[in-house]
Design a protein around this motif. Structure first.
Motif, PDB file in Angstrom:
ATOM      1  N   MET A   1      -5.433  -1.113  -9.174  1.00 45.05           N
ATOM      2  CA  MET A   1      -4.678  -1.602  -8.023  1.00 45.05           C
ATOM      3  C   MET A   1      -5.535  -1.535  -6.766  1.00 45.05           C
ATOM      4  O   MET A   1      -6.255  -0.570  -6.544  1.00 45.05           O
ATOM      5  CB  MET A   1      -3.407  -0.757  -7.831  1.00 45.05           C
ATOM      6  N   SER A   2      -5.444  -2.560  -5.921  1.00 43.25           N
ATOM      7  CA  SER A   2      -6.157  -2.578  -4.652  1.00 43.25           C
ATOM      8  C   SER A   2      -5.603  -1.518  -3.713  1.00 43.25           C
ATOM      9  O   SER A   2      -4.434  -1.128  -3.805  1.00 43.25           O
ATOM     10  CB  SER A   2      -6.025  -3.958  -3.993  1.00 43.25           C
ATOM     11  N   GLN A   5      -2.129  -3.718  -1.049  1.00 42.29           N
ATOM     12  CA  GLN A   5      -1.602  -4.765  -1.922  1.00 42.29           C
ATOM     13  C   GLN A   5      -0.327  -5.318  -1.287  1.00 42.29           C
ATOM     14  O   GLN A   5       0.683  -4.616  -1.172  1.00 42.29           O
ATOM     15  CB  GLN A   5      -1.300  -4.210  -3.310  1.00 42.29           C
ATOM     16  N   ARG A   7       2.544  -8.331  -1.403  1.00 42.50           N
ATOM     17  CA  ARG A   7       3.127  -9.294  -2.324  1.00 42.50           C
ATOM     18  C   ARG A   7       4.388  -9.918  -1.725  1.00 42.50           C
ATOM     19  O   ARG A   7       5.309  -9.212  -1.302  1.00 42.50           O
ATOM     20  CB  ARG A   7       3.500  -8.617  -3.652  1.00 42.50           C
ATOM     21  N   ASP A  23       0.555 -13.137  -0.098  1.00 34.65           N
ATOM     22  CA  ASP A  23      -0.049 -12.212  -1.052  1.00 34.65           C
ATOM     23  C   ASP A  23      -1.451 -11.877  -0.571  1.00 34.65           C
ATOM     24  O   ASP A  23      -2.212 -12.776  -0.195  1.00 34.65           O
ATOM     25  CB  ASP A  23      -0.136 -12.829  -2.450  1.00 34.65           C
ATOM     26  N   ASP A  25      -4.766  -8.782  -1.114  1.00 38.24           N
ATOM     27  CA  ASP A  25      -5.338  -7.547  -1.643  1.00 38.24           C
ATOM     28  C   ASP A  25      -6.578  -7.193  -0.830  1.00 38.24           C
ATOM     29  O   ASP A  25      -7.354  -8.070  -0.444  1.00 38.24           O
ATOM     30  CB  ASP A  25      -5.736  -7.714  -3.113  1.00 38.24           C
ATOM     31  N   ASP A  27      -9.572  -3.895  -0.771  1.00 32.14           N
ATOM     32  CA  ASP A  27     -10.058  -2.616  -1.281  1.00 32.14           C
ATOM     33  C   ASP A  27     -10.489  -1.698  -0.141  1.00 32.14           C
ATOM     34  O   ASP A  27     -10.819  -2.156   0.965  1.00 32.14           O
ATOM     35  CB  ASP A  27     -11.245  -2.837  -2.223  1.00 32.14           C
ATOM     36  N   SER A  59       6.580  -6.833  -0.351  1.00 38.07           N
ATOM     37  CA  SER A  59       6.102  -5.469  -0.550  1.00 38.07           C
ATOM     38  C   SER A  59       4.744  -5.299   0.111  1.00 38.07           C
ATOM     39  O   SER A  59       3.904  -6.208   0.088  1.00 38.07           O
ATOM     40  CB  SER A  59       5.983  -5.179  -2.048  1.00 38.07           C
ATOM     41  N   LEU A  61       2.013  -2.277  -0.215  1.00 38.30           N
ATOM     42  CA  LEU A  61       1.613  -0.995  -0.780  1.00 38.30           C
ATOM     43  C   LEU A  61       0.263  -0.588  -0.206  1.00 38.30           C
ATOM     44  O   LEU A  61      -0.703  -1.355  -0.255  1.00 38.30           O
ATOM     45  CB  LEU A  61       1.505  -1.080  -2.302  1.00 38.30           C
ATOM     46  N   ASP A  63      -2.376   2.303  -0.836  1.00 42.16           N
ATOM     47  CA  ASP A  63      -2.732   3.387  -1.755  1.00 42.16           C
ATOM     48  C   ASP A  63      -1.526   3.778  -2.625  1.00 42.16           C
ATOM     49  O   ASP A  63      -1.296   4.953  -2.899  1.00 42.16           O
ATOM     50  CB  ASP A  63      -3.240   4.590  -0.962  1.00 42.16           C
ATOM     51  N   GLY A  64      -0.756   2.775  -3.021  1.00 43.35           N
ATOM     52  CA  GLY A  64       0.375   2.989  -3.910  1.00 43.35           C
ATOM     53  C   GLY A  64       1.682   3.348  -3.235  1.00 43.35           C
ATOM     54  O   GLY A  64       2.712   3.480  -3.914  1.00 43.35           O
ATOM     55  N   GLU A  66       4.771   2.470  -0.589  1.00 43.44           N
ATOM     56  CA  GLU A  66       5.433   1.315   0.015  1.00 43.44           C
ATOM     57  C   GLU A  66       5.610   1.516   1.516  1.00 43.44           C
ATOM     58  O   GLU A  66       6.168   2.521   1.971  1.00 43.44           O
ATOM     59  CB  GLU A  66       6.812   1.107  -0.632  1.00 43.44           C
TER      60      GLU A  66
END
Length: 231
Positions: A1-2, A5, A7, A23, A25, A27, A59, A61, A63-64, A66
């Motif tokens: 996962m970036s 992220q 979406r 959308d 992404d 890094d 959404s 995100l 680093d995971g 929300e």
């Protein structure tokens, strides 16, 4: 996962929709230059990611975790820093007061920021409203760095500035990239965008329609002209 992220992000103002399902992404340690004609939604995307414009769908995100729909202060504490278009410094506060208000624990301290931006050290006692445009931009960047962010959002940082100041901005972005900070930079100055960004993305009508590595974008003037109206 970036690291970042995004979406299906939808947002706008009042009843008008500006972003139509973005959308994206990004890094950690990557710099993405975001280009596009005026009014296509670039600043709205930046403001939505920073929590200043609430999304109606989608959404975000980091680093995971929300962030979509969170308050701006919570998004800032999660590691997102905004350098807004037009600087937006507090005219009646001194440079030193700006820095003291922004400072948090981490790699970036008032001392390290002033080492990077020595002009601000000379202006520490001056009111922000008395600074030049370039000095105000340096202050806006310093304020963002002192939050020790993991993602920096820069909205037209070179606007109206002398080439020497633009070069300083490029140096700051390069430093952030080398330290693993993700950077999303909205920019009309193609020279700056090309100098710092590993990839270029283009927005049209509230959506990302094109994204390629920067060298590839530079080798394709026909696409640049079609999307941006510049050679």
């Amino acid at each position: 996962m970036s690291f970042l992220q995004v979406r299906g992000l939808v947002s706008g103002y009042d009843r008008g929709v500006v972003l139509h399902g973005v959308d994206l992404d990004l890094d950690a340690g990557a710099v993405l230059g975001l280009l596009g004609r005026n009014g296509v939604g670039k600043s709205t995307l930046i403001m939505t990611l920073a929590g200043l414009v609430p999304p109606s769908a989608g959404s975000v995100l980091l680093d995971g975790h929300e962030l979509a729909g969170q308050r701006a202060d919570r998004i800032a504490r999660a590691g997102v820093a905004l350098v807004p278009q037009g600087r937006r410094v507090w005219a009646t506060l001194t440079v030193a007061e700006h820095l003291a208000l922004a400072a948090r624990r981490g790699r970036w301290t008032v001392a390290t920021v002033l080492d990077l931006l020595p002009r601000l050290a000379e202006r520490r006692k001056q009111l922000a409203g008395q600074l030049s445009g370039g000095e105000q931009q340096m202050l806006a960047i310093a304020r963002a760095l002192l939050t020790n962010p993991r993602l920096v959002l820069l909205d037209e940082p070179s606007e109206g500035l002398a080439p020497a100041v633009v070069d300083q901005i490029a140096g700051v972005v390069t430093t952030l990239r080398d330290e693993g900070v993700a950077v999303l930079i909205v920019e009309q100055d193609l020279h700056l965008a090309f100098a710092v960004a590993g990839e270029i993305a283009v927005m049209e009508k509230g959506a990302l329609v094109h994204r390629v590595p920067t060298p590839e974008f530079r080798r394709d003037p026909d696409t640049a002209y079609r999307l941006l109206g510049v050679a």
